[in-house]
Design an enzyme around this catalytic site. Structure first.
Site, mmCIF file in Angstrom:
data_model
loop_
_atom_site.group_PDB
_atom_site.id
_atom_site.type_symbol
_atom_site.label_atom_id
_atom_site.label_comp_id
_atom_site.label_asym_id
_atom_site.label_seq_id
_atom_site.Cartn_x
_atom_site.Cartn_y
_atom_site.Cartn_z
ATOM 1 N N ASN A 210 0.845 -1.205 0.000
ATOM 2 C CA ASN A 210 0.000 0.000 0.000
ATOM 3 C C ASN A 210 0.869 1.239 0.000
ATOM 4 O O ASN A 210 2.098 1.154 -0.017
ATOM 5 C CB ASN A 210 -0.973 -0.027 1.188
ATOM 6 C CG ASN A 210 -0.230 -0.066 2.505
ATOM 7 O OD1 ASN A 210 0.469 0.867 2.860
ATOM 8 N ND2 ASN A 210 -0.352 -1.192 3.223
ATOM 9 N N ASP A 279 -4.298 -6.352 4.953
ATOM 10 C CA ASP A 279 -5.303 -7.196 5.609
ATOM 11 C C ASP A 279 -5.276 -8.626 5.096
ATOM 12 O O ASP A 279 -5.787 -9.533 5.744
ATOM 13 C CB ASP A 279 -6.695 -6.584 5.406
ATOM 14 C CG ASP A 279 -6.853 -5.301 6.225
ATOM 15 O OD1 ASP A 279 -6.380 -5.291 7.376
ATOM 16 O OD2 ASP A 279 -7.397 -4.315 5.701
ATOM 17 N N ILE A 307 -2.445 -7.522 14.248
ATOM 18 C CA ILE A 307 -1.335 -7.434 15.215
ATOM 19 C C ILE A 307 -1.773 -6.638 16.442
ATOM 20 O O ILE A 307 -1.570 -7.044 17.590
ATOM 21 C CB ILE A 307 -0.099 -6.785 14.552
ATOM 22 C CG1 ILE A 307 0.331 -7.621 13.343
ATOM 23 C CG2 ILE A 307 1.041 -6.634 15.556
ATOM 24 C CD1 ILE A 307 1.394 -6.961 12.471
ATOM 25 N N LYS A 341 -11.210 -2.852 19.371
ATOM 26 C CA LYS A 341 -9.864 -3.350 19.697
ATOM 27 C C LYS A 341 -9.483 -3.034 21.144
ATOM 28 O O LYS A 341 -8.347 -3.296 21.552
ATOM 29 C CB LYS A 341 -8.834 -2.767 18.724
ATOM 30 C CG LYS A 341 -9.098 -3.174 17.272
ATOM 31 C CD LYS A 341 -7.919 -2.951 16.342
ATOM 32 C CE LYS A 341 -8.329 -3.242 14.904
ATOM 33 N NZ LYS A 341 -7.234 -3.271 13.958
HETATM 34 O O1 PMT Z 1 3.167 6.059 6.392
HETATM 35 P P1 PMT Z 1 2.582 7.401 5.986
HETATM 36 O O2 PMT Z 1 2.668 7.639 4.506
HETATM 37 O O3 PMT Z 1 3.152 8.529 6.802
HETATM 38 O O4 PMT Z 1 1.007 7.346 6.297
HETATM 39 C C1 PMT Z 1 0.577 7.261 7.614
HETATM 40 C C2 PMT Z 1 -0.639 6.331 7.762
HETATM 41 C C3 PMT Z 1 -1.818 6.908 6.979
HETATM 42 C C4 PMT Z 1 -0.306 4.923 7.226
HETATM 43 C C5 PMT Z 1 -0.946 6.267 9.292
HETATM 44 O O5 PMT Z 1 -1.226 7.561 9.777
HETATM 45 C C6 PMT Z 1 -2.119 5.345 9.595
HETATM 46 O O6 PMT Z 1 -3.275 5.704 9.509
HETATM 47 N N1 PMT Z 1 -1.798 4.057 9.922
HETATM 48 C C7 PMT Z 1 -2.791 2.984 10.129
HETATM 49 C C8 PMT Z 1 -3.176 2.437 8.779
HETATM 50 C C9 PMT Z 1 -4.149 1.277 8.877
HETATM 51 O O7 PMT Z 1 -3.770 0.206 8.541
HETATM 52 O O8 PMT Z 1 -5.291 1.586 9.411
HETATM 53 P P2 PMT Z 1 -6.462 0.473 9.677
HETATM 54 O O9 PMT Z 1 -7.630 1.323 9.992
HETATM 55 O O10 PMT Z 1 -6.545 -0.474 8.518
HETATM 56 O O11 PMT Z 1 -5.917 -0.320 10.923
HETATM 57 C C10 PMT Z 1 -6.326 -0.035 12.260
HETATM 58 C C11 PMT Z 1 -5.226 -0.323 13.236
HETATM 59 O O12 PMT Z 1 -4.968 -1.723 13.299
HETATM 60 C C12 PMT Z 1 -3.919 0.321 12.925
HETATM 61 O O13 PMT Z 1 -3.311 0.746 14.138
HETATM 62 C C13 PMT Z 1 -3.092 -0.787 12.291
HETATM 63 O O14 PMT Z 1 -1.679 -0.625 12.532
HETATM 64 C C14 PMT Z 1 -3.629 -2.013 12.999
HETATM 65 N N2 PMT Z 1 -3.622 -3.235 12.204
HETATM 66 C C15 PMT Z 1 -4.376 -3.324 11.073
HETATM 67 C C16 PMT Z 1 -4.431 -4.527 10.372
HETATM 68 C C17 PMT Z 1 -3.680 -5.630 10.826
HETATM 69 N N3 PMT Z 1 -3.685 -6.770 10.175
HETATM 70 N N4 PMT Z 1 -2.925 -5.502 11.940
HETATM 71 C C18 PMT Z 1 -2.895 -4.342 12.629
HETATM 72 O O15 PMT Z 1 -2.199 -4.239 13.640
#
Ligand code: PMT
Length: 396
Positions: A210, A279, A307, A341
């Site tokens: 991504n 994901d 995670i 979470k």
């Molecule tokens: O890296 P940059 O270009 O600076 O951009 C920053 C960012 C937009 C990536 C960052 O600010 C951000 O939003 N990171 C989280 C991105 C994300 O995966 O969001 P999510 O809504 O899909 O996930 C929710 C949370 O669960 C996040 O804390 C993620 O780290 C965690 N997660 C998600 C999926 C997974 N399989 N394991 C996880 O731990």
């Protein structure tokens, strides 16, 4: 609005070829909001001129202990009284020897002895001078006296030799100055940060990934380091220069990131999950490059472990900070993610403006509600987030 408080420091320059880098150092310090007064020794003036330093600092440059421009003719007292830090860079072997013995025969050595603020030195000298037992003794005495010694680094030297004794680069010194002026709100705490994208292999050359650049996560690792934390950064593939944290683990896939998190999380007080973890992963990635012989290629995808959810579900979890990247309904989706979470704090941002950008506008969600941060550089956002974490954190 009242003007932002200025972090004032005094930069002492002594005689060494690395003095030519101090113009760039001053430019960086001024750029990060510092007011810099420069004091040069006689030998420093052989390498770089006061005019150059005056131009980049925008302030008078000092070297004469009898300078009549200073009130009471007491330059050695007055010049440090409004300062939060004295940094001597480069610090020659001779100047270090003087400091170690409390000698004061010029303005810089005298004000170092008369100062009432912290002092840091950035040594720069030939490798033999650095290894000499006299220098080793002097450095140890500086450390015993509570003086910080920043560097040196190893590498090519101006004399043509190779070894320890290079002054740290201006960017490295500027980041240590930023740290010196940051309140140590996370002092003694161990912070684990994930950053960047994950990379899920399809075949020998292709992958599902991504647009995360890692900038937000790296900025948070840096801000936590500035606040005094011992930081471990687990990073997916990025093109960024790593921040000066205690340790960095480079990983590729979500499975590798999970393994690294599991290895470090038992020692973590705080976990900040910034990584954009894919994901799904491909069920049977090919070791070879897949040939283009099918019109339609079907990939079987299986879900990756969550995670963050696995860490927050531990019996004795660290203080968990989640992120949410949303393209719509930011508040509703983010708060739902926080509750699902079981997180004390979550930072939400819009995917359209957050991925890859240099700035961001996080909205923080905690048990007290919603706290929008003003749009700013990712480092400024990270510093605000770290301050918020420090306010909420309760020792386990
Ligand atoms: O890296 P940059 O270009 O600076 O951009 C920053 C960012 C937009 C990536 C960052 O600010 C951000 O939003 N990171 C989280 C991105 C994300 O995966 O969001 P999510 O809504 O899909 O996930 C929710 C949370 O669960 C996040 O804390 C993620 O780290 C965690 N997660 C998600 C999926 C997974 N399989 N394991 C996880 O731990």
């Amino acid at each position: 609005m009242p003007p932002a408080p200025v972090d004032r420091l005094l930069l002492g320059i002594t005689g060494g070829i690395a003095a030519y880098k101090t113009a760039e150092l001053v430019r960086l310090l001024v750029g990060q909001g510092n007011e810099v007064d420069v004091v040069m020794t006689e030998a420093a003036r052989q390498f770089v001129t006061p005019v150059t330093l005056q131009a980049v600092s925008g302030r008078p440059v000092w070297h004469d202990p009898w300078d009549p421009r200073v009130p009471n003719n007491m330059a050695h007292i007055e010049l440090t009284r409004d300062k939060g830090l004295v940094l001597v860079a480069p610090a020659s072997a001779d100047f270090i020897a003087k400091l170690a013995n409390g000698l004061c025969d010029d303005l810089l050595s005298t004000l170092c002895l008369a100062r009432d603020c912290p002092l840091a030195v950035a040594p720069a000298m030939n490798r033999q001078m650095w290894e000499n037992p006299a220098t080793r003794r002097n450095i140890q005495r500086l450390l015993d006296d509570g003086i910080e010694v920043w560097g040196p680094a190893a590498g090519d030297q101006a004399c043509g030799e190779v070894g320890m004794g290079r002054m740290l680069e201006p960017t490295q010194l500027a980041e240590r100055v930023a740290r010196a002026f940051t309140p140590k709100t996370l002092n003694g705490l161990r912070v684990l940060v994930t950053a960047g994208p994950t990379f899920e292999r399809i075949d020998a050359v292709r992958a599902i990934t991504n647009l995360s650049s890692g900038k937000m996560g790296y900025a948070i690792a840096r801000a936590a380091w500035e606040a005094g934390a011992e930081v471990t950064l687990i990073s997916g593939p990025t093109a960024l220069v790593p921040p000066p944290v205690a340790r960095i683990a480079q990983v590729s896939s979500a499975q590798e990131m999970l393994a690294a998190v599991n290895a470090f999380v038992p020692d973590a007080d705080i976990f900040v999950s910034v990584a954009a973890v894919a994901d799904y992963h491909v069920l049977n990635p090919s070791d070879q490059k897949i040939k283009k012989d099918a019109h339609i290629l079907t990939l079987e995808l299986a879900p990756n472990p969550d995670i963050l959810a696995s860490v927050s579900a531990l019996a004795d979890p660290p203080f968990c900070v989640g992120f949410a990247a949303e393209s719509e309904n930011l508040d509703e989706f983010a708060e739902a993610k926080r509750r699902r979470k079981n997180l004390p704090l979550l930072a939400a941002n819009f995917v359209q403006t957050a991925f890859g950008a240099d700035d961001n506008a996080l909205v923080l969600f905690d048990d007290d509600g919603r706290h929008p941060l003003p749009r700013a550089s990712k480092l400024e956002q990270a510093r605000m987030l770290v301050a918020h974490i420090a306010r909420l954190y309760q020792p386990r």
